[in-house]
Design a protein around this motif. Structure first.
Motif, mmCIF file in Angstrom:
data_model
loop_
_atom_site.group_PDB
_atom_site.id
_atom_site.type_symbol
_atom_site.label_atom_id
_atom_site.label_comp_id
_atom_site.label_asym_id
_atom_site.label_seq_id
_atom_site.Cartn_x
_atom_site.Cartn_y
_atom_site.Cartn_z
ATOM 1 N N MET A 1 0.837 -1.202 0.000
ATOM 2 C CA MET A 1 0.000 0.000 0.000
ATOM 3 C C MET A 1 0.877 1.259 0.000
ATOM 4 N N PRO A 2 0.451 2.311 -0.762
ATOM 5 C CA PRO A 2 1.206 3.568 -0.716
ATOM 6 C C PRO A 2 1.147 4.165 0.685
ATOM 7 N N ARG A 3 2.189 4.927 1.052
ATOM 8 C CA ARG A 3 2.167 5.548 2.364
ATOM 9 C C ARG A 3 1.094 6.636 2.395
ATOM 10 N N THR A 4 0.636 6.942 3.600
ATOM 11 C CA THR A 4 -0.381 7.969 3.755
ATOM 12 C C THR A 4 0.199 9.334 3.403
ATOM 13 N N HIS A 5 -0.524 10.059 2.583
ATOM 14 C CA HIS A 5 -0.108 11.375 2.100
ATOM 15 C C HIS A 5 -0.748 12.417 3.004
ATOM 16 N N ARG A 6 0.062 13.263 3.638
ATOM 17 C CA ARG A 6 -0.479 14.253 4.579
ATOM 18 C C ARG A 6 -0.876 15.533 3.840
ATOM 19 N N VAL A 7 -2.106 15.951 4.066
ATOM 20 C CA VAL A 7 -2.643 17.178 3.481
ATOM 21 C C VAL A 7 -2.966 18.145 4.613
ATOM 22 N N ALA A 8 -2.382 19.333 4.571
ATOM 23 C CA ALA A 8 -2.666 20.374 5.557
ATOM 24 C C ALA A 8 -3.536 21.437 4.905
ATOM 25 N N VAL A 9 -4.686 21.702 5.509
ATOM 26 C CA VAL A 9 -5.621 22.695 4.988
ATOM 27 C C VAL A 9 -5.505 23.946 5.854
ATOM 28 N N LEU A 10 -5.118 25.057 5.233
ATOM 29 C CA LEU A 10 -4.947 26.312 5.961
ATOM 30 C C LEU A 10 -6.236 27.116 5.911
ATOM 31 N N ALA A 11 -6.797 27.380 7.098
ATOM 32 C CA ALA A 11 -8.016 28.180 7.205
ATOM 33 C C ALA A 11 -7.651 29.597 7.653
ATOM 34 N N ILE A 12 -8.108 30.571 6.881
ATOM 35 C CA ILE A 12 -7.862 31.981 7.156
ATOM 36 C C ILE A 12 -9.177 32.627 7.584
ATOM 37 N N ASP A 13 -9.115 33.643 8.432
ATOM 38 C CA ASP A 13 -10.333 34.322 8.873
ATOM 39 C C ASP A 13 -11.226 34.682 7.694
ATOM 40 N N GLY A 14 -12.527 34.398 7.855
ATOM 41 C CA GLY A 14 -13.479 34.617 6.776
ATOM 42 C C GLY A 14 -13.637 33.407 5.890
ATOM 43 N N VAL A 15 -13.062 32.252 6.274
ATOM 44 C CA VAL A 15 -13.079 31.049 5.449
ATOM 45 C C VAL A 15 -14.513 30.613 5.144
ATOM 46 N N TYR A 16 -14.705 30.133 3.924
ATOM 47 C CA TYR A 16 -15.998 29.591 3.526
ATOM 48 C C TYR A 16 -16.112 28.155 4.049
ATOM 49 N N PRO A 17 -17.107 27.848 4.884
ATOM 50 C CA PRO A 17 -17.199 26.500 5.469
ATOM 51 C C PRO A 17 -17.365 25.399 4.438
ATOM 52 N N PHE A 18 -18.135 25.647 3.377
ATOM 53 C CA PHE A 18 -18.367 24.632 2.354
ATOM 54 C C PHE A 18 -17.054 24.138 1.767
ATOM 55 N N GLU A 19 -16.220 25.074 1.321
ATOM 56 C CA GLU A 19 -14.962 24.684 0.690
ATOM 57 C C GLU A 19 -13.949 24.154 1.703
ATOM 58 N N LEU A 20 -14.002 24.654 2.938
ATOM 59 C CA LEU A 20 -13.057 24.183 3.957
ATOM 60 C C LEU A 20 -13.178 22.680 4.168
ATOM 61 N N GLY A 21 -14.381 22.143 4.057
ATOM 62 C CA GLY A 21 -14.572 20.721 4.283
ATOM 63 C C GLY A 21 -14.302 19.835 3.079
ATOM 64 N N MET A 22 -14.074 20.428 1.915
ATOM 65 C CA MET A 22 -13.905 19.625 0.698
ATOM 66 C C MET A 22 -12.725 18.654 0.749
ATOM 67 N N PRO A 23 -11.523 19.102 1.133
ATOM 68 C CA PRO A 23 -10.402 18.158 1.113
ATOM 69 C C PRO A 23 -10.653 16.927 1.977
ATOM 70 N N SER A 24 -11.180 17.138 3.169
ATOM 71 C CA SER A 24 -11.444 16.007 4.050
ATOM 72 C C SER A 24 -12.517 15.102 3.479
#
Length: 321
Positions: A1-24
């Motif tokens: 199995m490929p190793r787990t790829h770490r994704v960091a999502v940076l949230a900035i003040d005023g972030v749109y909740p809909f898009e913030l949850g997309m990567p996860s």
């Protein structure tokens, strides 16, 4: 199995909740291929564009451990809409300095303004929400902006257009990293189409809406069932009962790309699926998808993703074993 790829999502003040949850939501539908974590520039709760804040578990130190960093979009301040992007605030700049060289960078919608303000898009193609195209061009003339597409993949930097086009971008990342089978499976779990035709040009407000009867959707469906045939512009126009010039203009208005380029994209998508899921020879796949010869398929695939059919097949067969 490929190793787990770490994704960091940076949230900035005023972030749109809909898009913030997309990567996860999208990358998390892959049974452990990705670890998606969210951070802010200081580890504190982040104000959203709605009537609530988000408590994140991580501060900017997370960025130094990521394989991919995603900049989520945000609503500009009503008092000074360009404040964040005219000059990158020091907390955001300091957070960006933590990102390791070679980390893949991704932005959704207005997140492209942050990448551009950091100088990371200079001389590169990018996109953002079509409504933000004019101020983006004015602020960042060194960026090759294309406001007509759903996303732009420039290798280690990827940008999506507005709102839901982030879904298209993350499915594209899955397809690039692990092949169309896994991307399609994630799309089914999230109840979204694995691939949307065209670009955001089709969503830009037009003065006179066209009726479906006058459109090209039926011909696109017909073309998908006849990819193995030559499919010249004249053939498509004849099926739609239009002149070639009228058909080409309407097709581009609706889909955001030319008929010929769209046909090539569909043939490549089907060829990639057959390379991953069958043992058919390259010449047979080329015939089935309409490229005619293995040489033509090799040329088109290499131009699109930089690898040969056999190398592509080896890569994704190995990833699934």
């Amino acid at each position: 199995m490929p190793r787990t790829h770490r994704v960091a999502v940076l949230a900035i003040d005023g972030v749109y909740p809909f898009e913030l949850g997309m990567p996860s939501r999208i990358l998390g539908a892959t049974e452990g291929l990705y670890e998606v974590l969210t951070c802010s520039v200081d580890g504190r709760p982040v104000r959203t564009s709605s009537d609530f804040a988000v408590a994140v578990e991580h501060g900017p130190e997370l960025l130094s451990t990521a394989d991919t960093v995603v900049v989520a979009p945000f609503a500009p301040s009503p008092e000074d809409p360009e404040a964040v992007v005219r000059e990158l605030p020091e907390p955001i700049a300091a957070a960006f300095r933590r990102i390791r060289p070679g980390t893949r960078l991704v932005s959704i919608c207005t997140g492209a303004f942050v990448l551009a303000a950091a100088g990371l898009l200079d001389g590169r193609p990018a996109t953002t929400h079509w409504q933000a195209a004019e101020p983006f061009r004015r602020l960042f003339p060194k960026v090759d902006l294309n406001p007509d597409v759903l996303f732009v993949d420039d290798g280690d930097v990827l940008t999506s257009a507005g709102a839901a086009s982030g879904v298209d971008l993350f499915l594209h990342l899955l397809r690039t990293d692990h092949g169309s089978e896994i991307a399609n499976r994630a799309a089914r779990r999230c109840v979204v189409p694995p691939w949307r035709e065209g670009g955001q040009a089709q969503y830009i407000e037009a003065p006179v809406p066209r009726t479906p009867q006058d459109g090209t959707a039926a011909t696109r469906q017909w073309a998908l069932a006849h990819l193995h045939e030559p499919l010249a512009l004249a053939d498509l126009a004849a099926h739609a009962r239009m002149s070639p010039r009228t058909f080409a203009r309407r097709f581009t208005d609706e889909v955001g790309t030319s008929p010929g380029r769209w046909i090539t994209q569909q043939r490549l998508t089907r060829a990639r699926h057959l390379l991953e899921s069958t043992d058919l020879p390259v010449d047979e796949i080329a015939f089935q998808v309409g490229f005619g010869t293995g040489t033509s398929l090799r040329q088109h695939l290499h131009a699109a993703i930089g690898v040969s059919p056999l190398a592509y097949r080896r890569t994704f067969r190995a990833a699934h074993t």
